[in-house]
Motif scaffolding. Structure first.
Motif, PDB file in Angstrom:
ATOM      1  N   LYS A 116     -20.451  -9.948 -21.956  1.00  0.00           N
ATOM      2  CA  LYS A 116     -20.974  -9.770 -23.027  1.00  0.00           C
ATOM      3  C   LYS A 116     -20.167  -8.841 -24.203  1.00  0.00           C
ATOM      4  N   THR A 117     -19.173  -8.322 -23.748  1.00  0.00           N
ATOM      5  CA  THR A 117     -18.165  -7.331 -24.418  1.00  0.00           C
ATOM      6  C   THR A 117     -16.885  -8.034 -24.798  1.00  0.00           C
ATOM      7  N   VAL A 118     -16.618  -9.298 -24.196  1.00  0.00           N
ATOM      8  CA  VAL A 118     -15.455  -9.960 -24.470  1.00  0.00           C
ATOM      9  C   VAL A 118     -15.773 -11.318 -25.204  1.00  0.00           C
ATOM     10  N   SER A 119     -15.143 -11.594 -26.198  1.00  0.00           N
ATOM     11  CA  SER A 119     -15.433 -12.795 -26.705  1.00  0.00           C
ATOM     12  C   SER A 119     -15.041 -14.225 -26.062  1.00  0.00           C
ATOM     13  N   ALA A 120     -15.607 -15.224 -26.372  1.00  0.00           N
ATOM     14  CA  ALA A 120     -15.413 -16.641 -25.832  1.00  0.00           C
ATOM     15  C   ALA A 120     -13.756 -16.746 -25.896  1.00  0.00           C
ATOM     16  N   ARG A 121     -13.228 -16.838 -27.021  1.00  0.00           N
ATOM     17  CA  ARG A 121     -11.807 -16.998 -26.872  1.00  0.00           C
ATOM     18  C   ARG A 121     -10.833 -16.085 -25.897  1.00  0.00           C
ATOM     19  N   GLN A 122     -11.180 -14.739 -25.791  1.00  0.00           N
ATOM     20  CA  GLN A 122     -10.598 -13.915 -24.994  1.00  0.00           C
ATOM     21  C   GLN A 122     -11.000 -14.192 -23.555  1.00  0.00           C
ATOM     22  N   GLN A 123     -12.398 -14.765 -23.076  1.00  0.00           N
ATOM     23  CA  GLN A 123     -12.554 -15.389 -21.905  1.00  0.00           C
ATOM     24  C   GLN A 123     -11.718 -16.416 -21.616  1.00  0.00           C
ATOM     25  N   ALA A 124     -11.579 -17.416 -22.585  1.00  0.00           N
ATOM     26  CA  ALA A 124     -10.732 -18.530 -22.190  1.00  0.00           C
ATOM     27  C   ALA A 124      -9.427 -18.365 -21.928  1.00  0.00           C
ATOM     28  N   THR A 125      -8.814 -17.296 -22.776  1.00  0.00           N
ATOM     29  CA  THR A 125      -7.484 -17.020 -22.591  1.00  0.00           C
ATOM     30  C   THR A 125      -7.201 -16.537 -21.019  1.00  0.00           C
ATOM     31  N   ILE A 126      -8.138 -15.666 -20.974  1.00  0.00           N
ATOM     32  CA  ILE A 126      -8.054 -14.779 -19.250  1.00  0.00           C
ATOM     33  C   ILE A 126      -8.199 -16.077 -18.235  1.00  0.00           C
ATOM     34  N   SER A 127      -9.076 -17.125 -18.666  1.00  0.00           N
ATOM     35  CA  SER A 127      -9.210 -18.175 -17.458  1.00  0.00           C
ATOM     36  C   SER A 127      -7.918 -19.013 -17.435  1.00  0.00           C
ATOM     37  N   ALA A 128      -7.426 -19.224 -18.794  1.00  0.00           N
ATOM     38  CA  ALA A 128      -6.111 -20.236 -18.757  1.00  0.00           C
ATOM     39  C   ALA A 128      -4.980 -19.125 -18.141  1.00  0.00           C
ATOM     40  N   LEU A 129      -4.838 -17.833 -18.143  1.00  0.00           N
ATOM     41  CA  LEU A 129      -4.002 -17.342 -17.682  1.00  0.00           C
ATOM     42  C   LEU A 129      -4.031 -17.344 -15.966  1.00  0.00           C
ATOM     43  N   ILE A 130      -5.259 -17.132 -15.607  1.00  0.00           N
ATOM     44  CA  ILE A 130      -5.521 -17.108 -14.025  1.00  0.00           C
ATOM     45  C   ILE A 130      -5.230 -18.448 -13.537  1.00  0.00           C
ATOM     46  N   GLN A 131      -5.641 -19.409 -14.172  1.00  0.00           N
ATOM     47  CA  GLN A 131      -5.289 -20.722 -13.739  1.00  0.00           C
ATOM     48  C   GLN A 131      -3.862 -21.139 -13.858  1.00  0.00           C
ATOM     49  N   ARG A 132      -3.278 -20.768 -14.762  1.00  0.00           N
ATOM     50  CA  ARG A 132      -1.835 -21.150 -14.916  1.00  0.00           C
ATOM     51  C   ARG A 132      -1.113 -20.435 -13.772  1.00  0.00           C
ATOM     52  N   PHE A 133      -1.424 -19.264 -13.505  1.00  0.00           N
ATOM     53  CA  PHE A 133      -0.694 -18.416 -12.316  1.00  0.00           C
ATOM     54  C   PHE A 133      -1.134 -19.114 -10.783  1.00  0.00           C
ATOM     55  N   ASN A 134      -2.616 -19.499 -10.724  1.00  0.00           N
ATOM     56  CA  ASN A 134      -2.945 -19.942  -9.403  1.00  0.00           C
ATOM     57  C   ASN A 134      -2.112 -21.396  -9.270  1.00  0.00           C
ATOM     58  N   HIS A 135      -2.036 -22.049 -10.240  1.00  0.00           N
ATOM     59  CA  HIS A 135      -1.652 -23.519  -9.914  1.00  0.00           C
ATOM     60  C   HIS A 135      -0.163 -23.826 -10.283  1.00  0.00           C
ATOM     61  N   GLU A 136       0.623 -22.845 -11.154  1.00  0.00           N
ATOM     62  CA  GLU A 136       2.000 -22.958 -11.179  1.00  0.00           C
ATOM     63  C   GLU A 136       2.923 -22.064 -10.843  1.00  0.00           C
ATOM     64  N   ARG A 137       2.392 -20.715 -11.016  1.00  0.00           N
ATOM     65  CA  ARG A 137       3.244 -19.600 -10.608  1.00  0.00           C
ATOM     66  C   ARG A 137       3.313 -19.152  -9.303  1.00  0.00           C
ATOM     67  N   LEU A 138       1.964 -19.013  -8.683  1.00  0.00           N
ATOM     68  CA  LEU A 138       1.576 -18.672  -7.364  1.00  0.00           C
ATOM     69  C   LEU A 138       2.550 -19.348  -6.156  1.00  0.00           C
ATOM     70  N   PRO A 139       2.462 -20.750  -6.329  1.00  0.00           N
ATOM     71  CA  PRO A 139       2.922 -21.700  -5.338  1.00  0.00           C
ATOM     72  C   PRO A 139       4.463 -21.485  -5.435  1.00  0.00           C
ATOM     73  N   ARG A 140       5.189 -21.355  -6.713  1.00  0.00           N
ATOM     74  CA  ARG A 140       6.627 -21.010  -6.546  1.00  0.00           C
ATOM     75  C   ARG A 140       7.072 -19.678  -6.210  1.00  0.00           C
ATOM     76  N   ILE A 141       6.166 -18.462  -6.496  1.00  0.00           N
ATOM     77  CA  ILE A 141       6.289 -17.169  -5.665  1.00  0.00           C
ATOM     78  C   ILE A 141       6.295 -17.160  -4.388  1.00  0.00           C
ATOM     79  N   GLN A 142       5.264 -17.969  -3.744  1.00  0.00           N
ATOM     80  CA  GLN A 142       4.862 -17.874  -2.173  1.00  0.00           C
ATOM     81  C   GLN A 142       6.106 -18.739  -1.635  1.00  0.00           C
ATOM     82  N   ALA A 143       6.740 -19.514  -2.403  1.00  0.00           N
ATOM     83  CA  ALA A 143       7.973 -20.513  -1.705  1.00  0.00           C
ATOM     84  C   ALA A 143       9.063 -19.577  -1.628  1.00  0.00           C
ATOM     85  N   MET A 144       9.296 -18.473  -2.576  1.00  0.00           N
ATOM     86  CA  MET A 144      10.173 -17.541  -2.728  1.00  0.00           C
ATOM     87  C   MET A 144       9.951 -16.496  -1.749  1.00  0.00           C
ATOM     88  N   GLN A 145       8.727 -16.445  -1.258  1.00  0.00           N
ATOM     89  CA  GLN A 145       8.379 -15.198  -0.359  1.00  0.00           C
ATOM     90  C   GLN A 145       8.760 -15.860   1.110  1.00  0.00           C
TER      91      GLN A 145
END
Length: 99
Positions: A5-34
């Motif tokens: 209720k306090t975060v705009s739809a645009r902010q919610q979309a940005t947050i969702s995009a950041l999380i999705q990008r991390f989980n699907h692109e960045r996390l696998p690469r970092i886990q490979a390094m790990q």
């Protein structure tokens, strides 16, 4: 307090995009390094720069997601992974230099 209720739809979309990008692109690469550093391998300069960019991007977007539990959980996860990978990489580097 309901964050949706306090975060705009645009902010919610940005947050969702950041999380999705991390989980699907960045996390696998970092886990490979790990996996590599836990096997005693050293990180290359490009991998270190990549890790730094991930942290820098999250910090830049932190203000947009302040108070969002999903983003805060993501940030916590990234910082923990970053510390774990860089600590192991540093140990591997020390071991390599002592040979």
């Amino acid at each position: 307090m309901d964050i949706s209720k306090t975060v705009s739809a645009r902010q919610q979309a940005t947050i969702s995009a950041l999380i999705q990008r991390f989980n699907h692109e960045r996390l696998p690469r970092i886990q490979a390094m790990q996996r590599r550093v836990h096997q005693g391998e050293r990180l290359g300069e490009m991998e270190i720069l990549y890790m730094e960019r991930v942290i820098r991007d999250l910090r830049r977007n932190q203000a947009k997601a302040l108070g969002n539990p999903r983003f805060e959980a993501l940030l916590s996860k990234v910082v923990a992974l970053y510390v774990e990978v860089t600590d192991a990489a540093l140990e591997n580097e020390r071991a390599f230099r002592q040979r």
